[in-house]
Scaffold this active site. Structure first.
Site, mmCIF file in Angstrom:
data_model
loop_
_atom_site.group_PDB
_atom_site.id
_atom_site.type_symbol
_atom_site.label_atom_id
_atom_site.label_comp_id
_atom_site.label_asym_id
_atom_site.label_seq_id
_atom_site.Cartn_x
_atom_site.Cartn_y
_atom_site.Cartn_z
ATOM 1 N N LYS A 103 0.856 -1.200 0.000
ATOM 2 C CA LYS A 103 0.000 0.000 0.000
ATOM 3 C C LYS A 103 0.881 1.234 0.000
ATOM 4 O O LYS A 103 1.971 1.222 0.567
ATOM 5 C CB LYS A 103 -0.878 0.035 1.254
ATOM 6 N N GLY A 215 -20.366 7.361 2.118
ATOM 7 C CA GLY A 215 -19.324 7.562 1.095
ATOM 8 C C GLY A 215 -19.860 7.172 -0.267
ATOM 9 O O GLY A 215 -20.184 6.006 -0.492
ATOM 10 N N GLY A 217 -18.296 7.672 -3.261
ATOM 11 C CA GLY A 217 -17.210 7.794 -4.234
ATOM 12 C C GLY A 217 -17.262 6.631 -5.205
ATOM 13 O O GLY A 217 -18.337 6.081 -5.478
ATOM 14 N N ASN A 218 -16.122 6.223 -5.711
ATOM 15 C CA ASN A 218 -16.098 5.131 -6.695
ATOM 16 C C ASN A 218 -16.781 3.881 -6.138
ATOM 17 O O ASN A 218 -17.683 3.312 -6.770
ATOM 18 C CB ASN A 218 -14.642 4.825 -7.093
ATOM 19 N N GLY A 220 -18.672 3.363 -3.222
ATOM 20 C CA GLY A 220 -20.043 3.535 -2.739
ATOM 21 C C GLY A 220 -21.022 3.733 -3.879
ATOM 22 O O GLY A 220 -22.129 3.188 -3.854
ATOM 23 N N TYR A 221 -20.617 4.469 -4.908
ATOM 24 C CA TYR A 221 -21.546 4.746 -5.999
ATOM 25 C C TYR A 221 -21.903 3.461 -6.772
ATOM 26 O O TYR A 221 -23.078 3.196 -7.025
ATOM 27 C CB TYR A 221 -20.992 5.801 -6.977
HETATM 28 P P1 NAD Z 1 -13.272 7.854 -3.436
HETATM 29 O O1 NAD Z 1 -12.266 8.910 -3.187
HETATM 30 O O2 NAD Z 1 -13.773 7.648 -4.809
HETATM 31 O O3 NAD Z 1 -14.566 8.117 -2.524
HETATM 32 C C1 NAD Z 1 -14.525 8.307 -1.158
HETATM 33 C C2 NAD Z 1 -15.902 8.803 -0.715
HETATM 34 O O4 NAD Z 1 -15.901 8.950 0.704
HETATM 35 C C3 NAD Z 1 -16.271 10.177 -1.270
HETATM 36 O O5 NAD Z 1 -17.655 10.185 -1.552
HETATM 37 C C4 NAD Z 1 -15.976 11.127 -0.112
HETATM 38 O O6 NAD Z 1 -16.733 12.303 -0.164
HETATM 39 C C5 NAD Z 1 -16.373 10.244 1.042
HETATM 40 N N1 NAD Z 1 -15.776 10.654 2.318
HETATM 41 C C6 NAD Z 1 -14.530 11.107 2.560
HETATM 42 N N2 NAD Z 1 -14.387 11.389 3.878
HETATM 43 C C7 NAD Z 1 -15.565 11.095 4.455
HETATM 44 C C8 NAD Z 1 -16.055 11.171 5.772
HETATM 45 N N3 NAD Z 1 -15.286 11.611 6.767
HETATM 46 N N4 NAD Z 1 -17.326 10.769 5.995
HETATM 47 C C9 NAD Z 1 -18.098 10.323 4.990
HETATM 48 N N5 NAD Z 1 -17.714 10.241 3.725
HETATM 49 C C10 NAD Z 1 -16.461 10.625 3.461
HETATM 50 O O7 NAD Z 1 -12.653 6.522 -2.810
HETATM 51 P P2 NAD Z 1 -13.066 5.026 -3.130
HETATM 52 O O8 NAD Z 1 -12.169 4.510 -4.170
HETATM 53 O O9 NAD Z 1 -14.540 4.945 -3.295
HETATM 54 O O10 NAD Z 1 -12.635 4.290 -1.767
HETATM 55 C C11 NAD Z 1 -13.471 4.296 -0.613
HETATM 56 C C12 NAD Z 1 -12.976 3.249 0.368
HETATM 57 O O11 NAD Z 1 -12.964 1.987 -0.271
HETATM 58 C C13 NAD Z 1 -11.563 3.450 0.916
HETATM 59 O O12 NAD Z 1 -11.514 2.967 2.231
HETATM 60 C C14 NAD Z 1 -10.722 2.567 0.027
HETATM 61 O O13 NAD Z 1 -9.524 2.174 0.650
HETATM 62 C C15 NAD Z 1 -11.663 1.412 -0.152
HETATM 63 N N6 NAD Z 1 -11.398 0.595 -1.329
HETATM 64 C C16 NAD Z 1 -11.406 1.131 -2.581
HETATM 65 C C17 NAD Z 1 -11.198 0.302 -3.668
HETATM 66 C C18 NAD Z 1 -11.307 0.810 -5.080
HETATM 67 O O14 NAD Z 1 -11.288 -0.020 -5.991
HETATM 68 N N7 NAD Z 1 -11.464 2.093 -5.315
HETATM 69 C C19 NAD Z 1 -10.939 -1.059 -3.473
HETATM 70 C C20 NAD Z 1 -10.947 -1.569 -2.186
HETATM 71 C C21 NAD Z 1 -11.183 -0.727 -1.118
#
Ligand code: NAD
Length: 411
Positions: A103, A215, A217-218, A220-221
């Site tokens: 990481k 959340g 983001g990627n 959650g959406y």
């Molecule tokens: P992202 O940046 O696309 O989205 C993050 C979301 O969380 C955004 O909507 C942001 O506004 C929100 N957010 C940030 N701080 C916040 C808070 N304090 N309270 C509530 N919402 C908050 O990131 P992502 O890629 O969606 O990743 C989200 C989580 O999933 C992370 O923990 C990441 O490590 C994990 N993850 C991501 C992937 C991936 O493929 N992208 C894979 C495995 C795990």
């Protein structure tokens, strides 16, 4: 105790007891193989030089090259990257893909940088870690606030610095630069495949299932969008600024369009504003933390009313909270399983790059569904066999696999 590295080590020690693992090997696995701490000087647009602190943690490579995302966030710290790299080792083992755990992260709020500054920072990071990455060594990917565009810059810089033209050094690239179709949706969709299997296993009647997602983001959406398509009701969603609630359900696509236009979720028609804390405490069937770690902890675990939790973020539940939830009979599917869809499709991307293949999105998602369903079933039955929570069951399977591979190496 909200230090994610101490949490990760404490989880490892608990699982070691459960599987009666060799203490000497557990001592080794509780510390990353290597931690790079970097100070990166970057030229700002106004001519000044700003220095950024960055990390790359390589936890273990007994099962294959280190694998894991790079996070851009102002709260990135050493404990966080070390913990996340350890969790990646377990995640890859659970998903049964031939990688170890890694990481990276940079302490930066990317919203403060121009696109050109962001590009220079990303390239500086790659120059600093270039000797430690490569298709067979360490394969980084996107994480919070890092995008396919950033991976493309990183790959370009890596090719320049190393002369190695393989696109397989980075995953999560844009599709026309060797990225896999389906990667964008993979983590969120993978979580929904897991949730559907859980509902089947638990014999939950699916009509009007209510879901709250922290959340959007990627991850959650795409979770929200497939869950919505599957007929479930998303009653609450949030971002870093706060959340919205509608008992009749929220269409994630409309919410995203609203957010893109207005810069916030609050004010969307038919919804009322709720805080991020409040969202976690809603009485819903499924709670889906998809933002940052430690959001469910000793302070609020007792107030959680959901029946099931799908951990889409990494490390959203602390060990103390895990125990409270277990005693309340709330079943949570751990991050290492629930969000393993992303790294699984990253593996598919790496595989396609190495073999010069291009799979269709349907093929990718079908393979993902098969793989994550198998991992879920194994974990669910291990949980019954051991009488523990899903996290301990997943770790029991994963740590045993890593130990088995570790033992095959000559020391
Ligand atoms: P992202 O940046 O696309 O989205 C993050 C979301 O969380 C955004 O909507 C942001 O506004 C929100 N957010 C940030 N701080 C916040 C808070 N304090 N309270 C509530 N919402 C908050 O990131 P992502 O890629 O969606 O990743 C989200 C989580 O999933 C992370 O923990 C990441 O490590 C994990 N993850 C991501 C992937 C991936 O493929 N992208 C894979 C495995 C795990």
């Amino acid at each position: 105790m909200n230090d994610p590295y101490l949490n990760a080590q404490s989880q490892l020690r608990s699982v070691a007891k459960l599987i009666k693992a060799d203490e000497e090997i557990i001592n080794k696995l509780s510390i990353p193989d290597k931690l790079l701490t970097l100070s990166l000087p970057v030229r700002m647009d106004n001519g000044s030089i700003r220095t950024f602190i960055a990390y790359r943690s390589q936890h273990n490579n007994s099962r294959g090259p280190y694998k894991g995302g790079i996070r851009y966030h102002h709260l990135v710290n050493e404990a966080e990257v070390k913990a996340l790299s350890m969790w990646m080792s377990w995640k890859c083992a659970i998903a049964d893909i031939p990688y170890g755990g890694g990481k990276g992260g940079i302490i930066v709020d990317p919203r403060e940088l121009s696109a050109a500054e962001l590009e220079r920072l990303s390239r500086a990071y790659v120059r600093a870690i270039a000797h430690d990455i490569g298709p067979d060594l360490d394969v980084p990917a996107p994480d919070v606030n890092t995008t396919p565009q950033i991976m493309d810059w990183m790959l370009d810089e890596y090719i320049k610095v190393s002369g190695n033209k393989s696109k397989a050094t980075f995953t999560g690239k844009s599709v026309d630069n060797g990225g896999s179709l389906g990667r964008t949706e993979a983590t969120g969709y993978g979580g929904v495949y897991v949730m559907e299997e859980l509902l089947k296993a638990e014999k939950v009647k699916k009509d009007n299932l209510t879901i709250a997602i922290q959340g959007i983001g990627n991850v959650g959406y795409y979770f929200a969008s497939l869950a919505h398509k599957n007929g479930h009701k998303i009653v609450a969603i949030s971002d870093s600024k706060g959340g919205i609630y509608n008992a009749k359900g929220i269409d994630p696509k409309l919410a995203l369009e609203f957010k893109q236009k207005e810069g916030r979720l609050s004010g969307m028609e038919g919804t009322k504003i709720i805080g991020n804390e409040q969202l976690l405490e809603l009485k819903v069937d499924v709670l889906v933390p998809s933002a940052l770690e430690n959001v469910i902890n000793a302070d609020n675990a007792d107030k959680i009313k959901a029946r099931y939790i799908i951990e889409m973020a990494n490390g959203p539940i602390t060990p103390e909270a895990d125990e409270i939830l277990f005693s309340k009979k709330i079943l949570s599917v751990p991050d290492v399983l629930a969000n393993s869809g992303g790294v699984t499709v990253s593996y598919f991307e790496w595989y396609q790059n190495i073999h010069n293949e291009k799979w269709s999105k349907e093929e990718v998602l079908k393979k993902l569904k098969d793989n994550i369903t198998r991992a879920f079933k194994q974990t669910y039955s291990k949980r019954k066999e051991l009488g523990v929570n899903m996290r301990m069951a997943a770790y029991a399977l994963a740590v045993a696999k890593v130990i088995e591979a570790f033992k095959k190496q000559e020391l």
